[in-house]
Design a protein around this motif. Structure first.
Motif, PDB file in Angstrom:
ATOM      1  N   ILE A 284       0.842  -1.211   0.000  1.00  0.00           N
ATOM      2  CA  ILE A 284       0.000   0.000   0.000  1.00  0.00           C
ATOM      3  C   ILE A 284       0.871   1.251   0.000  1.00  0.00           C
ATOM      4  CG2 ILE A 284      -1.814   1.273   1.228  1.00  0.00           C
ATOM      5  CD1 ILE A 284      -2.303  -1.290   2.899  1.00  0.00           C
ATOM      6  N   TRP A 285       0.545   2.179  -0.889  1.00  0.00           N
ATOM      7  CA  TRP A 285       1.009   3.569  -0.760  1.00  0.00           C
ATOM      8  C   TRP A 285      -0.043   4.403  -1.471  1.00  0.00           C
ATOM      9  CZ3 TRP A 285       2.832   7.177  -4.556  1.00  0.00           C
ATOM     10  CH2 TRP A 285       2.882   6.672  -5.868  1.00  0.00           C
ATOM     11  N   VAL A 286      -0.046   5.716  -1.286  1.00  0.00           N
ATOM     12  CA  VAL A 286      -1.010   6.537  -2.014  1.00  0.00           C
ATOM     13  C   VAL A 286      -0.328   7.783  -2.571  1.00  0.00           C
ATOM     14  CG1 VAL A 286      -3.126   5.730  -0.883  1.00  0.00           C
ATOM     15  CG2 VAL A 286      -1.866   7.617   0.115  1.00  0.00           C
ATOM     16  N   MET A 287      -0.840   8.212  -3.704  1.00  0.00           N
ATOM     17  CA  MET A 287      -0.311   9.422  -4.326  1.00  0.00           C
ATOM     18  C   MET A 287      -0.653  10.643  -3.470  1.00  0.00           C
ATOM     19  SD  MET A 287      -1.070   8.473  -8.321  1.00  0.00           S
ATOM     20  CE  MET A 287      -2.523   7.456  -8.073  1.00  0.00           C
ATOM     21  N   ARG A 288       0.297  11.559  -3.395  1.00  0.00           N
ATOM     22  CA  ARG A 288       0.209  12.761  -2.550  1.00  0.00           C
ATOM     23  C   ARG A 288       0.077  12.405  -1.070  1.00  0.00           C
ATOM     24  NH1 ARG A 288      -4.182  15.726  -5.686  1.00  0.00           N
ATOM     25  NH2 ARG A 288      -3.201  16.243  -7.661  1.00  0.00           N
ATOM     26  N   GLN A 289       0.664  11.265  -0.665  1.00  0.00           N
ATOM     27  CA  GLN A 289       0.544  10.903   0.757  1.00  0.00           C
ATOM     28  C   GLN A 289       1.311  11.883   1.648  1.00  0.00           C
ATOM     29  OE1 GLN A 289       1.892   6.805   0.536  1.00  0.00           O
ATOM     30  NE2 GLN A 289       3.976   7.295   1.119  1.00  0.00           N
ATOM     31  N   ALA A 290       2.335  12.534   1.087  1.00  0.00           N
ATOM     32  CA  ALA A 290       3.020  13.610   1.817  1.00  0.00           C
ATOM     33  C   ALA A 290       2.416  14.913   1.326  1.00  0.00           C
ATOM     34  CB  ALA A 290       4.519  13.565   1.518  1.00  0.00           C
ATOM     35  N   GLY A 291       1.664  15.607   2.180  1.00  0.00           N
ATOM     36  CA  GLY A 291       1.057  16.836   1.665  1.00  0.00           C
ATOM     37  C   GLY A 291       0.116  17.531   2.607  1.00  0.00           C
ATOM     38  N   ARG A 292      -0.659  18.415   2.007  1.00  0.00           N
ATOM     39  CA  ARG A 292      -1.362  19.457   2.766  1.00  0.00           C
ATOM     40  C   ARG A 292      -2.513  18.960   3.614  1.00  0.00           C
ATOM     41  NH1 ARG A 292      -3.904  22.377  -2.633  1.00  0.00           N
ATOM     42  NH2 ARG A 292      -4.587  20.437  -3.587  1.00  0.00           N
ATOM     43  N   TYR A 293      -2.965  17.707   3.447  1.00  0.00           N
ATOM     44  CA  TYR A 293      -4.043  17.194   4.302  1.00  0.00           C
ATOM     45  C   TYR A 293      -3.519  16.905   5.716  1.00  0.00           C
ATOM     46  CZ  TYR A 293      -2.138  12.472   4.052  1.00  0.00           C
ATOM     47  OH  TYR A 293      -1.302  11.387   4.182  1.00  0.00           O
ATOM     48  N   LEU A 294      -2.171  16.842   5.865  1.00  0.00           N
ATOM     49  CA  LEU A 294      -1.572  16.540   7.177  1.00  0.00           C
ATOM     50  C   LEU A 294      -1.266  17.829   7.950  1.00  0.00           C
ATOM     51  CD1 LEU A 294       1.018  13.746   6.229  1.00  0.00           C
ATOM     52  CD2 LEU A 294      -1.148  13.438   7.451  1.00  0.00           C
ATOM     53  N   PRO A 295      -1.714  17.936   9.205  1.00  0.00           N
ATOM     54  CA  PRO A 295      -1.407  19.154   9.967  1.00  0.00           C
ATOM     55  C   PRO A 295       0.098  19.360  10.136  1.00  0.00           C
ATOM     56  CG  PRO A 295      -2.600  17.523  11.326  1.00  0.00           C
ATOM     57  CD  PRO A 295      -2.613  17.031   9.926  1.00  0.00           C
ATOM     58  N   GLU A 296       0.848  18.251  10.258  1.00  0.00           N
ATOM     59  CA  GLU A 296       2.301  18.382  10.460  1.00  0.00           C
ATOM     60  C   GLU A 296       3.001  18.934   9.215  1.00  0.00           C
ATOM     61  OE1 GLU A 296       1.583  13.779  10.342  1.00  0.00           O
ATOM     62  OE2 GLU A 296       0.426  15.599  10.776  1.00  0.00           O
ATOM     63  N   TYR A 297       2.366  18.758   8.048  1.00  0.00           N
ATOM     64  CA  TYR A 297       2.917  19.331   6.809  1.00  0.00           C
ATOM     65  C   TYR A 297       2.972  20.853   6.923  1.00  0.00           C
ATOM     66  CZ  TYR A 297       2.659  21.180   2.000  1.00  0.00           C
ATOM     67  OH  TYR A 297       2.868  21.907   0.851  1.00  0.00           O
ATOM     68  N   HIS A 298       1.870  21.452   7.384  1.00  0.00           N
ATOM     69  CA  HIS A 298       1.800  22.920   7.478  1.00  0.00           C
ATOM     70  C   HIS A 298       2.786  23.452   8.512  1.00  0.00           C
ATOM     71  CE1 HIS A 298      -1.567  23.042   4.720  1.00  0.00           C
ATOM     72  NE2 HIS A 298      -2.032  21.980   5.354  1.00  0.00           N
ATOM     73  N   GLU A 299       2.979  22.694   9.585  1.00  0.00           N
ATOM     74  CA  GLU A 299       3.970  23.105  10.603  1.00  0.00           C
ATOM     75  C   GLU A 299       5.378  23.098  10.020  1.00  0.00           C
ATOM     76  OE1 GLU A 299       3.631  20.786  14.264  1.00  0.00           O
ATOM     77  OE2 GLU A 299       1.440  20.857  14.021  1.00  0.00           O
ATOM     78  N   ALA A 300       5.731  22.014   9.330  1.00  0.00           N
ATOM     79  CA  ALA A 300       7.091  21.891   8.782  1.00  0.00           C
ATOM     80  C   ALA A 300       7.325  22.874   7.636  1.00  0.00           C
ATOM     81  CB  ALA A 300       7.333  20.465   8.304  1.00  0.00           C
ATOM     82  N   LYS A 301       6.271  23.143   6.858  1.00  0.00           N
ATOM     83  CA  LYS A 301       6.376  24.061   5.720  1.00  0.00           C
ATOM     84  C   LYS A 301       6.619  25.492   6.197  1.00  0.00           C
ATOM     85  CE  LYS A 301       3.721  25.389   1.576  1.00  0.00           C
ATOM     86  NZ  LYS A 301       3.153  26.715   1.766  1.00  0.00           N
ATOM     87  N   GLY A 302       5.947  25.849   7.299  1.00  0.00           N
ATOM     88  CA  GLY A 302       6.121  27.192   7.853  1.00  0.00           C
ATOM     89  C   GLY A 302       5.737  28.258   6.832  1.00  0.00           C
ATOM     90  N   GLY A 303       6.567  29.297   6.739  1.00  0.00           N
ATOM     91  CA  GLY A 303       6.259  30.408   5.826  1.00  0.00           C
ATOM     92  C   GLY A 303       6.838  30.215   4.438  1.00  0.00           C
TER      93      GLY A 303
END
Length: 370
Positions: free
Chosen positions: A27-46
């Motif tokens: 199993i894997w999914v396309m765009r599994q690393a991305g904006r639906y994850l709250p931790e993504y927005h934290e790591a992305k920052g500004g």
């Protein structure tokens, strides 16, 4: 000197790609690393999107987030990057506009506008221009510590061409249709140039540590069957044909290759003969029909739940998973299927609902589950 990486602890997806019978589907999914994850927005920052892609530390952190969140449920990671880094390497400006998506301020409007000649004549050093992607891959392979294999990827020539002439996403595809019906030879010349860059780019990703690669033809479904044969199929085939010998030249082993011609349901039979090991299906395919079309060819299918099911109830997710498991004939075949969505995860998906999707796959594909 070639990088040394930790030994792989989970090679399930590689075994399936080789056509082996396995204990459960990977199993894997396309765009599994991305904006639906709250931790993504934290790591992305500004930072803006492409800044994240160009910073190997940030890109590797984002790649690992779903692997850490869904530990034990995922069987592959995919490097956090974007298909449009190739047009950027070709000298085109691409911006990521919030709530709108990618935007080319100066798209290619006709073969006579000067920019076309510039793009065609420009020597593109993908080793130098896209070095940040390779650095991110190498760093990610080390940080993964063998937990799961790592995908590299590129956009398909046709899809990249669409963006380069439309200037972004489109509903009408007016500009690209003008090109293929008014300037077919110039279109083919640019598609060939993009294809050659894709081969080198993917080869360098493998050298950097990618263990599988996927070619995303996101706009394939905008072509008629006749146009697909002219403007997509030859270039997808070119990549599949030329990547393995290029890897051999570099002293590298071949890796499993996935082609994903989204929307081009009519091209499944052709896709099975392009030279890829794995064909990705979008959610418009009926799995049982797809299995029939593949027949006895040694092709692995990947897919294909409607990403929209993740907005639904857990009962709806269970039903979708059950239909997939049955449709791909998992319990009778025990091979030939990689679980995925039929496209990338869409925004606003609850990460816990995606977790439930993964858990249902595990539950319903165990050897004793019927």
């Amino acid at each position: 000197m070639e990088e040394q990486f930790p030994p792989l602890q989970n090679d399930l997806i590689l075994r399936v790609a080789r056509g082996e019978t396995v204990e459960r589907p990977p199993i894997w999914v396309m765009r599994q690393a991305g904006r639906y994850l709250p931790e993504y927005h934290e790591a992305k920052g500004g930072r803006d999107f492409f800044e994240c892609c160009r910073d190997p530390e940030v890109a590797s952190t984002l790649t690992l987030q779903p692997i850490e969140r869904y530990a034990g449920l995922l069987d592959a990671s995919i490097i956090f990057s974007d298909i449009l880094v190739i047009p950027q390497a070709m000298g085109m400006v691409v911006e990521m506009v919030d709530k709108k998506g990618p935007h080319f301020p100066n798209p290619l409007r006709s073969p006579d506008d000067g920019q076309y000649a510039e793009v065609m004549q420009r020597h593109v050093d993908v080793a130098k221009e896209l070095d940040y992607v390779y650095k991110a891959i190498t760093l990610t392979r080390k940080k993964l510590n063998g937990r799961v294999p790592l995908f590299g990827f590129c956009g398909a020539p046709w899809t990249l061409f669409c963006y380069m002439v439309e200037g972004g996403g489109s509903k009408l595809f007016k500009e690209v249709k003008t090109w293929i019906y008014k300037y077919p030879e110039e279109t083919k010349a640019l598609l060939q140039k993009i294809s050659e860059l894709c081969v080198e780019y993917l080869a360098l990703q493998v050298k950097a540590g990618a263990q599988l690669i996927q070619v995303f033809d996101s706009w394939a479904g905008e072509l008629s069957p006749a146009s697909f044969k002219k403007f997509s199929q030859p270039y997808l085939t070119y990549i599949a044909k030329h990547l393995p010998p290029r890897l051999k030249e570099m002293g590298l082993e071949p890796v499993p290759m996935v082609v994903f011609p989204k929307g081009a349901w009519y091209a499944l039979d052709a896709a099975c003969d392009m030279g890829y090991n794995i064909v990705g299906l979008d959610w418009l395919h009926d799995p049982a029909e797809a299995v029939k079309i593949v027949g006895d060819r040694p092709i692995v299918l990947q897919g294909n739940a409607d990403p929209g099911v993740l907005y639904g109830s857990h009962a709806a997710i269970t039903e979708a998973v059950t239909e997939m498991v049955k449709g791909f004939g998992w319990h009778s075949r025990k091979k030939g299927w990689i679980v995925n969505l039929g496209h990338g995860i869409t925004p606003f998906v609850n990460p816990d609902d995606l977790k439930f999707f993964f858990q249902e796959i595990h539950r319903l594909t165990k050897t004793n589950a019927q």
